[in-house]
Write a protein that holds these residues in place. Structure first.
Motif, short mmCIF file in Angstrom:
data_model
loop_
_atom_site.label_atom_id
_atom_site.label_comp_id
_atom_site.label_asym_id
_atom_site.label_seq_id
_atom_site.Cartn_x
_atom_site.Cartn_y
_atom_site.Cartn_z
N HIS A 5 0.85 -1.19 0.00
CA HIS A 5 0.00 0.00 0.00
C HIS A 5 0.89 1.24 0.00
O HIS A 5 1.73 1.42 0.88
N SER A 6 0.72 2.10 -0.97
CA SER A 6 1.54 3.30 -1.08
C SER A 6 1.16 4.32 0.00
O SER A 6 0.00 4.55 0.29
N LEU A 7 2.19 4.92 0.57
CA LEU A 7 2.01 6.00 1.54
C LEU A 7 2.44 7.34 0.95
O LEU A 7 2.61 8.32 1.66
N SER A 8 2.59 7.38 -0.38
CA SER A 8 3.12 8.58 -1.04
C SER A 8 2.21 9.79 -0.93
O SER A 8 2.66 10.91 -1.16
N ALA A 10 0.26 10.20 1.94
CA ALA A 10 -0.07 10.32 3.37
C ALA A 10 0.22 11.73 3.86
O ALA A 10 1.14 12.39 3.38
N PRO A 11 -0.54 12.21 4.83
CA PRO A 11 -0.30 13.56 5.37
C PRO A 11 0.93 13.63 6.28
O PRO A 11 1.32 14.71 6.70
N CYS A 12 1.55 12.51 6.57
CA CYS A 12 2.70 12.45 7.48
C CYS A 12 4.01 12.40 6.69
O CYS A 12 4.20 11.52 5.85
N PRO A 13 4.95 13.33 6.94
CA PRO A 13 6.23 13.32 6.23
C PRO A 13 7.06 12.06 6.50
O PRO A 13 7.80 11.61 5.63
N VAL A 14 6.93 11.49 7.70
CA VAL A 14 7.66 10.25 8.00
C VAL A 14 7.13 9.12 7.13
O VAL A 14 7.90 8.35 6.54
N ALA A 15 5.81 9.01 7.00
CA ALA A 15 5.20 7.96 6.18
C ALA A 15 5.64 8.08 4.73
O ALA A 15 5.98 7.09 4.09
N ARG A 16 5.64 9.30 4.21
CA ARG A 16 6.07 9.50 2.81
C ARG A 16 7.54 9.14 2.62
O ARG A 16 7.92 8.55 1.61
N ASP A 19 7.88 5.42 2.71
CA ASP A 19 7.37 4.88 1.46
C ASP A 19 8.44 4.94 0.37
O ASP A 19 8.57 4.02 -0.43
N LEU A 20 9.22 5.99 0.37
CA LEU A 20 10.24 6.19 -0.66
C LEU A 20 11.50 5.39 -0.39
O LEU A 20 12.03 4.73 -1.29
N ILE A 21 12.01 5.42 0.84
CA ILE A 21 13.32 4.82 1.11
C ILE A 21 13.34 3.84 2.27
O ILE A 21 14.42 3.45 2.73
N GLY A 22 12.18 3.42 2.77
CA GLY A 22 12.12 2.61 3.97
C GLY A 22 12.53 1.16 3.81
O GLY A 22 12.72 0.46 4.80
N ASP A 23 12.70 0.70 2.63
CA ASP A 23 13.13 -0.67 2.36
C ASP A 23 14.60 -0.82 2.74
O ASP A 23 15.41 0.07 2.49
#
Length: 147
Positions: A5-8, A10-16, A19-23
């Protein structure tokens, strides 16, 4: 396998950001890029990951404008992956992860790599979160303000 599920949006900067580099592979590729790796073969040798996964993650990092592809600096036909200015803002994150690991995930005397300042050869000071006046902040002195 469950669809991611994409968080791109999301209203939260941490979630975004996650989503981009959390892997884990994305973070380890960035770590190696900050450590000087530039070629596909260097990343693969250093990380020991499958070529298809590495190719996918490098493509995603280029699409995110964290890496850019350029001709090899030695004039060969190869290409290199180079950190962008946008990626430079992730350096403190990599340092924070490193310092967390040094502090909490190694036993005394256990061998590990160390990040040092080039000019002095000394380890970096612990990262601190500071307010606009340079005073250190702790979690109990901050809150998230939702707009």
């Amino acid at each position: 396998m469950a669809e991611r599920h994409s968080l791109s949006q999301a209203p939260c900067p941490v979630a975004r950001s996650v989503d981009l580099i959390g892997d884990r592979w994305m973070l380890l590729i960035l770590r190696d890029a900050f450590d000087g790796s530039r070629r596909f073969s260097e990343f693969q040798r250093g990380l020991g990951m499958a070529r298809n996964i590495l190719a996918d993650r490098l493509k995603r990092l280029v699409e995110a404008r964290l890496l850019q592809v350029q001709p090899a600096s030695d004039g060969s036909a190869w290409q290199e992956y180079v950190l962008t200015r946008r990626a430079d803002s992730l350096f403190p994150l990599i340092v924070a992860l490193r310092q967390f690991g040094e502090q909490h995930l190694f036993t005394a005397g256990e061998a590990r790599s160390e990040l040092v300042e080039i000019s002095s050869g000394t380890p970096l000071a612990p990262l601190r979160v500071c307010n606009q006046q340079g005073e250190e902040l702790t979690p109990d002195k901050t809150r998230v303000q939702k707009n």
